[in-house]
Design an enzyme around this catalytic site. Sequence first.
Site, PDB file in Angstrom:
ATOM      1  N   VAL A  12     -21.762  72.274   9.050  1.00 31.17           N
ATOM      2  CA  VAL A  12     -20.929  73.028   8.157  1.00 31.17           C
ATOM      3  C   VAL A  12     -21.363  73.307   6.767  1.00 31.17           C
ATOM      4  CG1 VAL A  12     -18.487  72.480   7.346  1.00 31.17           C
ATOM      5  CG2 VAL A  12     -18.970  72.285   9.796  1.00 31.17           C
ATOM      6  N   PHE A 152     -13.281  76.008  11.028  1.00 36.42           N
ATOM      7  CA  PHE A 152     -13.134  76.197  12.766  1.00 36.42           C
ATOM      8  C   PHE A 152     -14.207  76.777  13.258  1.00 36.42           C
ATOM      9  CE2 PHE A 152      -8.990  76.140  10.436  1.00 36.42           C
ATOM     10  CZ  PHE A 152      -8.263  75.291  11.238  1.00 36.42           C
ATOM     11  N   GLU A 155     -20.317  75.973  16.538  1.00 35.79           N
ATOM     12  CA  GLU A 155     -22.141  75.978  16.474  1.00 35.79           C
ATOM     13  C   GLU A 155     -22.691  77.291  17.341  1.00 35.79           C
ATOM     14  OE1 GLU A 155     -23.601  72.218  16.887  1.00 35.79           O
ATOM     15  OE2 GLU A 155     -22.374  71.386  15.501  1.00 35.79           O
ATOM     16  N   ASN A 208      -8.355  71.539  17.812  1.00 34.34           N
ATOM     17  CA  ASN A 208      -9.395  71.318  18.776  1.00 34.34           C
ATOM     18  C   ASN A 208      -8.898  70.355  19.706  1.00 34.34           C
ATOM     19  OD1 ASN A 208     -11.604  71.745  17.188  1.00 34.34           O
ATOM     20  ND2 ASN A 208     -12.327  70.174  16.393  1.00 34.34           N
ATOM     21  N   LEU A 250     -11.819  78.479  29.703  1.00 35.71           N
ATOM     22  CA  LEU A 250     -11.579  78.342  30.887  1.00 35.71           C
ATOM     23  C   LEU A 250     -12.647  78.163  32.155  1.00 35.71           C
ATOM     24  CD1 LEU A 250      -8.242  80.341  31.889  1.00 35.71           C
ATOM     25  CD2 LEU A 250      -8.387  77.616  31.464  1.00 35.71           C
ATOM     26  N   GLY A 253     -16.765  72.706  34.009  1.00 32.29           N
ATOM     27  CA  GLY A 253     -18.250  72.187  33.645  1.00 32.29           C
ATOM     28  C   GLY A 253     -18.402  70.616  33.660  1.00 32.29           C
ATOM     29  N   CYS A 260     -17.565  67.500  17.658  1.00 33.74           N
ATOM     30  CA  CYS A 260     -16.214  67.510  17.106  1.00 33.74           C
ATOM     31  C   CYS A 260     -15.250  66.951  18.361  1.00 33.74           C
ATOM     32  CB  CYS A 260     -16.092  68.884  16.898  1.00 33.74           C
ATOM     33  SG  CYS A 260     -16.747  69.302  15.471  1.00 33.74           S
ATOM     34  N   LYS A 263     -14.670  63.011  19.255  1.00 37.54           N
ATOM     35  CA  LYS A 263     -14.495  62.313  18.080  1.00 37.54           C
ATOM     36  C   LYS A 263     -12.934  62.701  17.472  1.00 37.54           C
ATOM     37  CE  LYS A 263     -16.306  64.695  13.754  1.00 37.54           C
ATOM     38  NZ  LYS A 263     -15.158  65.118  13.259  1.00 37.54           N
ATOM     39  N   LYS A 321     -24.217  72.422  24.260  1.00 38.38           N
ATOM     40  CA  LYS A 321     -23.803  73.722  25.008  1.00 38.38           C
ATOM     41  C   LYS A 321     -25.272  74.693  24.612  1.00 38.38           C
ATOM     42  CE  LYS A 321     -21.619  75.464  20.851  1.00 38.38           C
ATOM     43  NZ  LYS A 321     -20.329  76.282  20.211  1.00 38.38           N
TER      44      LYS A 321
HETATM   45  N1  LIG Z   1     -20.359  70.853  13.425  1.00 35.09           N
HETATM   46  C1  LIG Z   1     -19.521  71.647  13.725  1.00 35.09           C
HETATM   47  O1  LIG Z   1     -19.371  72.423  14.457  1.00 35.09           O
HETATM   48  C2  LIG Z   1     -18.218  71.531  12.935  1.00 35.09           C
HETATM   49  C3  LIG Z   1     -17.060  72.488  12.977  1.00 35.09           C
HETATM   50  C4  LIG Z   1     -15.951  72.200  12.257  1.00 35.09           C
HETATM   51  C5  LIG Z   1     -15.650  71.122  11.521  1.00 35.09           C
HETATM   52  N2  LIG Z   1     -16.744  70.102  11.425  1.00 35.09           N
HETATM   53  C6  LIG Z   1     -16.540  68.931  10.562  1.00 35.09           C
HETATM   54  O2  LIG Z   1     -17.674  68.983   9.397  1.00 35.09           O
HETATM   55  C7  LIG Z   1     -17.933  67.911   8.963  1.00 35.09           C
HETATM   56  C8  LIG Z   1     -19.521  67.928   8.794  1.00 35.09           C
HETATM   57  O3  LIG Z   1     -20.041  68.078  10.141  1.00 35.09           O
HETATM   58  P1  LIG Z   1     -21.563  68.482  10.605  1.00 35.09           P
HETATM   59  O4  LIG Z   1     -21.559  68.758  11.944  1.00 35.09           O
HETATM   60  O5  LIG Z   1     -21.910  69.515   9.567  1.00 35.09           O
HETATM   61  O6  LIG Z   1     -22.102  67.109   9.905  1.00 35.09           O
HETATM   62  P2  LIG Z   1     -23.833  66.813   9.899  1.00 35.09           P
HETATM   63  O7  LIG Z   1     -24.127  65.573  10.239  1.00 35.09           O
HETATM   64  O8  LIG Z   1     -24.457  68.226  10.317  1.00 35.09           O
HETATM   65  O9  LIG Z   1     -24.031  66.994   8.418  1.00 35.09           O
HETATM   66  C9  LIG Z   1     -23.653  66.110   7.285  1.00 35.09           C
HETATM   67  C10 LIG Z   1     -24.528  65.980   6.187  1.00 35.09           C
HETATM   68  O10 LIG Z   1     -24.262  65.630   5.181  1.00 35.09           O
HETATM   69  C11 LIG Z   1     -25.157  64.821   4.383  1.00 35.09           C
HETATM   70  N3  LIG Z   1     -24.641  63.770   3.693  1.00 35.09           N
HETATM   71  C12 LIG Z   1     -24.017  62.324   3.928  1.00 35.09           C
HETATM   72  N4  LIG Z   1     -23.787  61.705   3.013  1.00 35.09           N
HETATM   73  C13 LIG Z   1     -23.826  62.614   1.757  1.00 35.09           C
HETATM   74  C14 LIG Z   1     -23.851  62.287   0.437  1.00 35.09           C
HETATM   75  N5  LIG Z   1     -23.393  61.086   0.029  1.00 35.09           N
HETATM   76  N6  LIG Z   1     -24.356  63.117  -0.253  1.00 35.09           N
HETATM   77  C15 LIG Z   1     -25.053  64.129   0.053  1.00 35.09           C
HETATM   78  N7  LIG Z   1     -25.064  64.724   1.514  1.00 35.09           N
HETATM   79  C16 LIG Z   1     -24.569  63.769   2.352  1.00 35.09           C
HETATM   80  C17 LIG Z   1     -26.017  64.422   5.664  1.00 35.09           C
HETATM   81  O11 LIG Z   1     -27.218  63.804   5.222  1.00 35.09           O
HETATM   82  C18 LIG Z   1     -25.914  65.552   6.641  1.00 35.09           C
HETATM   83  O12 LIG Z   1     -26.861  66.468   6.336  1.00 35.09           O
HETATM   84  C19 LIG Z   1     -17.345  66.706  10.038  1.00 35.09           C
HETATM   85  O13 LIG Z   1     -15.968  66.453   9.441  1.00 35.09           O
HETATM   86  C20 LIG Z   1     -16.990  67.814  11.018  1.00 35.09           C
HETATM   87  O14 LIG Z   1     -16.222  67.051  11.999  1.00 35.09           O
HETATM   88  C21 LIG Z   1     -17.814  70.300  12.155  1.00 35.09           C
END
Ligand SMILES: NC(=O)c1ccc[n+]([C@@H]2O[C@H](COP(=O)([O-])OP(=O)(O)OC[C@H]3O[C@@H](n4cnc5c(N)ncnc54)[C@H](O)[C@@H]3O)[C@@H](O)[C@H]2O)c1
Length: 431
Positions: A12, A152, A155, A208, A250, A253, A260, A263, A321
């Site tokens: 993100v 939203f 990936e 979600n 729909l 699988g 996401c 959790k 996926k």
């Molecule tokens: N991955 C998705 O598809 C998606 C979609 C929508 C929302 N989200 C939400 O977005 C948030 C991030 O998800 P993600 O998948 O990108 O996570 P991720 O684990 O890929 O990335 C998080 C990053 O934050 C860094 N980090 C942690 N602590 C830190 C700090 N103190 N200072 C600087 N960097 C720090 C980590 O090293 C890591 O690289 C979550 O809350 C998730 O639920 C994710």
Amino acid sequence: MSEVAVIGAGYVGLTTAACLASLGHSVTCADVDEQRVRALAKGEVPILEEGLPALVADGLGAGRLRFVVGAAPAARDAEFVFLCVQTPQSETGAADLSAVEAVVREVAPVLRPGTVVVNKSTMPVGSTQLVARELSQAGAANDVGVASNPEFLREGNAVRDFLQPSRVVIGCDDAAVAVRVSELYREIQAPILVTDPASAEMIKYASNAFLATKISFINAIANLCEAVNADVREVALGMGYDPRIGFEFLHPGPGYGGSCFPKDTAALNHTAEAAGYDFSLLRGVVEVNRRQHERIIEKLRDAAGGSLEGVTVGVWGLTFKANTDDLRDSPALVVCEQLLAGGAVVQAYDPVAGEAAAAQYPDLQVVSDSYEAAAGAQLLALLTEWDEFRWLDFARVAAGMSAPRALVDARNLLDPSAMRRRGFAYQGVGR
Ligand SMILES: NC(=O)c1ccc[n+]([C@@H]2O[C@H](COP(=O)([O-])OP(=O)(O)OC[C@H]3O[C@@H](n4cnc5c(N)ncnc54)[C@H](O)[C@@H]3O)[C@@H](O)[C@H]2O)c1
């Protein structure tokens, strides 16, 4: 154009940083992972995401995108600080906000007056207030604003989803702050919904949870189709033409997974419990999903005659996926784990995540192509819907396997009659 800090360079954060830079903002993206920051500063993108390497290269080249180690150096000169760190599931099921809180404590003392902290990580209802309170306790100026702006993106489609979103949601009690956040998205064509923080936070979880419900619903229908000899693909098609239902999500699988849905459904259940609401529907969704992973293992065990001990199983696909390298909470890994626990030898192939999976599961024999995965195997499990699995020489695959040549297609990717003609004992899901 604005000075923006993005904290967290994961799926993100990196997408947010590169896309905001492409919209003309000046962006500093921070992470604690020094190796990741060094790679990114050279334009090397550590995740598989279509279009992202080009955007990062453009941003670096134009001088609008920088990468630094640590949140404070990024936040110091920012007008907006986007929190994009992980919010994983804690032991209670609630979202673990410790990474968010660590960033808040780190940036609070260096924020300029008038800075807006934007919660883009997925955080439960009450988090906008929590961040505001913790900022002030950690010494931030009184006029630092806080807004919820949930993300939203999907990936594998992250750049498109960020730049062409279905909607932008901003939750903030201060209208002036909300307007400032909305202006960051001025170049984007999408409805902007400004609401109160609790509603914005709930929109993300409700969205979600609704998608997870759709998946569990069609999986339950698929299981019923198996019991009554109906074909869930026909059923989903017939349902999807109804615009009130639609075709998306729909596809039966092995159950949903990824970083996401598991959790976020757990966290919403936790929120409901804490609020005294019995969310039995959502608990059912989670339970159907858990059982769906098991059903795939049961199909494989049955195909092996009741025991997996000493059976060689070829596995196609490990990521949660297709078109992502993300293994977090992948149903394919749950299946592999259970196969190994049952005494099977597992030969797995994934187009992008084999090495990463091998590092996590030393007993998994990760091989370098689909044919090698099937070689000598009695059973084959197609667990992730990578397109390349459609276009194999299936006569060659079958010739390399031993009896009973069972093929469990957990994604309904292949044509059952064509597979049976080639000599596989084929089973899909719900057909
Ligand atoms: N991955 C998705 O598809 C998606 C979609 C929508 C929302 N989200 C939400 O977005 C948030 C991030 O998800 P993600 O998948 O990108 O996570 P991720 O684990 O890929 O990335 C998080 C990053 O934050 C860094 N980090 C942690 N602590 C830190 C700090 N103190 N200072 C600087 N960097 C720090 C980590 O090293 C890591 O690289 C979550 O809350 C998730 O639920 C994710």
